[in-house]
Design a protein around this motif. Structure first.
Motif, PDB file in Angstrom:
ATOM      1  N   UNK A 203       0.719  -0.996   0.077  1.00  0.00           N
ATOM      2  CA  UNK A 203      -0.164   0.134  -0.102  1.00  0.00           C
ATOM      3  C   UNK A 203       0.939   1.264   0.036  1.00  0.00           C
ATOM      4  N   UNK A 204       0.321   2.057  -0.763  1.00  0.00           N
ATOM      5  CA  UNK A 204       1.021   3.495  -0.722  1.00  0.00           C
ATOM      6  C   UNK A 204       0.237   4.509   0.227  1.00  0.00           C
ATOM      7  N   UNK A 205       0.773   5.637   0.335  1.00  0.00           N
ATOM      8  CA  UNK A 205       0.264   6.672   1.350  1.00  0.00           C
ATOM      9  C   UNK A 205      -1.161   7.002   1.169  1.00  0.00           C
ATOM     10  N   UNK A 206      -1.746   7.423  -0.233  1.00  0.00           N
ATOM     11  CA  UNK A 206      -3.187   7.329  -0.380  1.00  0.00           C
ATOM     12  C   UNK A 206      -3.953   6.185   0.056  1.00  0.00           C
ATOM     13  N   UNK A 207      -3.536   4.867  -0.160  1.00  0.00           N
ATOM     14  CA  UNK A 207      -4.116   3.692   0.229  1.00  0.00           C
ATOM     15  C   UNK A 207      -4.283   3.645   1.753  1.00  0.00           C
ATOM     16  N   UNK A 208      -3.207   3.968   2.538  1.00  0.00           N
ATOM     17  CA  UNK A 208      -2.765   3.740   3.675  1.00  0.00           C
ATOM     18  C   UNK A 208      -3.757   4.799   4.547  1.00  0.00           C
ATOM     19  N   UNK A 209      -3.868   6.005   4.054  1.00  0.00           N
ATOM     20  CA  UNK A 209      -4.697   6.940   4.598  1.00  0.00           C
ATOM     21  C   UNK A 209      -6.202   6.623   4.605  1.00  0.00           C
ATOM     22  N   UNK A 210      -6.725   5.923   3.535  1.00  0.00           N
ATOM     23  CA  UNK A 210      -7.756   5.717   3.199  1.00  0.00           C
ATOM     24  C   UNK A 210      -8.337   4.555   4.294  1.00  0.00           C
ATOM     25  N   UNK A 211      -7.297   3.530   4.478  1.00  0.00           N
ATOM     26  CA  UNK A 211      -7.580   2.505   5.413  1.00  0.00           C
ATOM     27  C   UNK A 211      -7.302   2.843   6.798  1.00  0.00           C
ATOM     28  N   UNK A 212      -6.483   4.000   7.117  1.00  0.00           N
ATOM     29  CA  UNK A 212      -6.478   4.532   8.485  1.00  0.00           C
ATOM     30  C   UNK A 212      -7.849   5.216   8.735  1.00  0.00           C
ATOM     31  N   UNK A 213      -8.444   5.729   7.839  1.00  0.00           N
ATOM     32  CA  UNK A 213      -9.639   6.793   7.845  1.00  0.00           C
ATOM     33  C   UNK A 213     -10.844   5.602   8.271  1.00  0.00           C
ATOM     34  N   UNK A 214     -10.918   4.610   7.553  1.00  0.00           N
ATOM     35  CA  UNK A 214     -11.838   3.581   7.789  1.00  0.00           C
ATOM     36  C   UNK A 214     -11.870   2.917   9.052  1.00  0.00           C
ATOM     37  N   UNK A 215     -10.751   2.875   9.785  1.00  0.00           N
ATOM     38  CA  UNK A 215     -10.503   2.050  10.944  1.00  0.00           C
ATOM     39  C   UNK A 215     -10.496   3.033  12.188  1.00  0.00           C
ATOM     40  N   UNK A 216      -9.807   4.385  12.352  1.00  0.00           N
ATOM     41  CA  UNK A 216      -9.676   5.124  13.228  1.00  0.00           C
ATOM     42  C   UNK A 216      -9.863   6.476  13.269  1.00  0.00           C
ATOM     43  N   UNK A 217     -10.831   6.774  12.065  1.00  0.00           N
ATOM     44  CA  UNK A 217     -11.116   8.205  12.005  1.00  0.00           C
ATOM     45  C   UNK A 217     -11.886   8.785  13.057  1.00  0.00           C
ATOM     46  N   UNK A 218     -12.784   7.948  13.632  1.00  0.00           N
ATOM     47  CA  UNK A 218     -13.794   8.330  14.741  1.00  0.00           C
ATOM     48  C   UNK A 218     -13.185   8.536  16.150  1.00  0.00           C
ATOM     49  N   UNK A 219     -12.094   7.523  16.503  1.00  0.00           N
ATOM     50  CA  UNK A 219     -11.334   7.427  17.627  1.00  0.00           C
ATOM     51  C   UNK A 219     -10.336   8.023  17.731  1.00  0.00           C
ATOM     52  N   UNK A 220      -9.589   8.399  16.615  1.00  0.00           N
ATOM     53  CA  UNK A 220      -8.109   9.165  16.633  1.00  0.00           C
ATOM     54  C   UNK A 220      -8.242  10.114  15.242  1.00  0.00           C
ATOM     55  N   UNK A 221      -9.074  10.972  15.238  1.00  0.00           N
ATOM     56  CA  UNK A 221      -9.255  12.009  14.406  1.00  0.00           C
ATOM     57  C   UNK A 221      -7.801  12.687  14.184  1.00  0.00           C
ATOM     58  N   UNK A 222      -7.169  13.179  15.430  1.00  0.00           N
ATOM     59  CA  UNK A 222      -6.148  13.673  15.477  1.00  0.00           C
ATOM     60  C   UNK A 222      -4.730  12.987  14.844  1.00  0.00           C
TER      61      UNK A 222
ATOM     62  N   UNK B 263      -5.104  13.380  11.178  1.00  0.00           N
ATOM     63  CA  UNK B 263      -4.761  14.790  10.569  1.00  0.00           C
ATOM     64  C   UNK B 263      -2.942  14.744  10.587  1.00  0.00           C
ATOM     65  N   UNK B 264      -2.636  13.941  11.612  1.00  0.00           N
ATOM     66  CA  UNK B 264      -1.091  13.916  11.569  1.00  0.00           C
ATOM     67  C   UNK B 264      -0.489  13.238  10.397  1.00  0.00           C
ATOM     68  N   UNK B 265      -1.515  12.227  10.035  1.00  0.00           N
ATOM     69  CA  UNK B 265      -0.903  11.231   8.933  1.00  0.00           C
ATOM     70  C   UNK B 265      -0.974  12.060   7.743  1.00  0.00           C
ATOM     71  N   UNK B 266      -2.110  12.760   7.640  1.00  0.00           N
ATOM     72  CA  UNK B 266      -2.248  13.698   6.355  1.00  0.00           C
ATOM     73  C   UNK B 266      -1.184  14.660   6.168  1.00  0.00           C
ATOM     74  N   UNK B 267      -0.888  15.116   7.247  1.00  0.00           N
ATOM     75  CA  UNK B 267       0.131  16.076   7.181  1.00  0.00           C
ATOM     76  C   UNK B 267       1.459  15.529   6.865  1.00  0.00           C
TER      77      UNK B 267
END
Length: 277
Positions: free
Chosen positions: A224-243, A246-250
């Motif tokens: 997986x590349x960063x765009x895919x990794x961010x999508x996976x991260x968003x699906x799993x941790x967006x609600x519990x670890x929104x900060x 955003x750190x990963x997106x930065x």
């Protein structure tokens, strides 16, 4: 009213509009950066706050602990750099051929290439995936890189720039015994750094953020590349670890900003000179 006063007023209005536009464009990035250093509670608070009460710089480290972010970064870096280098090399060769070489059907072939830009990627998506599957290139660096190497836009951009270089420089090199490739890489390319930088930035940005294509080619975590990794991260941790999201997106945006600010002078010059013809 004096003409000088009118000119000053118009200039002031223009600058105010540009400053407001810059604030609007920079606002989402500032919000992302400030949210990246907030705690979980503060990032999820309503109404939201702009400045964090406590600056959690450790969020950038925790991103690598929650998901294999280092692997995502490595995959994106390797595939993007190699694809960008391939696009610059092949586009320079093709652009020089269309700008300088005389062969039968040259203009017709160039017109066909430009027409191909009108074909949506969705039209060739299924055949492309079928070819990659047959070659066993899915979930490989080869599949991520090779199909992205040819660039019709890059060929057009280099052709336009090469046509603006005086032909006398190449004729002088030819009189000294230089061949076509030697002239290209020893005479033409050193004069083409602005367009190389301009296209390099555009190519780097495209390959770094090419989520749709990467989604077709990659399905395993280790590729997986960063765009895919961010999508996976968003699906799993967006609600519990929104900060942390955003750190990963930065961290994902940082290389693009570094490349642009490093080459922005050449980028602007290359776009301006390539559009003169």
């Amino acid at each position: 009213m004096k003409p000088r006063t009118v000119t000053a007023g118009v200039s002031l209005v223009r600058h105010v509009i540009l400053i407001m536009g810059a604030i609007i464009m920079f606002g989402p990035f500032l919000w992302m950066l400030l949210t990246a250093v907030k705690s979980v509670a503060e990032a999820s608070a309503f109404p939201p706050t702009l400045w964090p009460r406590v600056w959690e710089w450790g969020n950038f480290v925790r991103v690598f602990e929650v998901v294999p972010f280092g692997t995502f970064y490595w995959n994106s870096t390797i595939s993007t750099l190699l694809a960008t280098a391939g696009q610059i090399g092949t586009s320079a060769l093709a652009g020089y051929a269309f700008a300088r070489l005389r062969f039968w059907g040259r203009d017709t072939l160039f017109f066909i290439l430009l027409t191909a830009l009108l074909i949506p990627f969705q039209v060739i998506m299924a055949p492309l995936v079928g070819v990659l599957s047959t070659l066993h290139w899915l979930n490989t660096y080869t599949g991520l890189i090779v199909p992205n190497v040819p660039s019709i836009f890059g060929t057009f951009l280099f052709r336009q720039f090469f046509m603006g270089i005086p032909i006398e420089l190449e004729e002088a090199a030819r009189m000294d015994g230089a061949g076509r490739l030697r002239i290209l890489y020893s005479v033409v390319m050193p004069l083409s750094l602005p367009v190389v930088a301009a296209f390099g930035i555009l190519s780097f940005l495209y390959n770094w953020n090419n989520l749709f294509y990467q989604l077709l080619v990659v399905s395993r975590t280790h590729m997986m590349t960063l765009p895919l990794g961010l999508t996976e991260f968003n699906n799993q941790y967006a609600e519990s670890s929104f900060n942390l999201l955003m750190a990963a997106s930065t961290l994902a945006v940082a290389p693009i900003l570094v490349v642009y600010f490093w080459l922005q002078r050449y980028f602007i010059e290359g776009i301006a000179l390539s559009g003169v013809k």
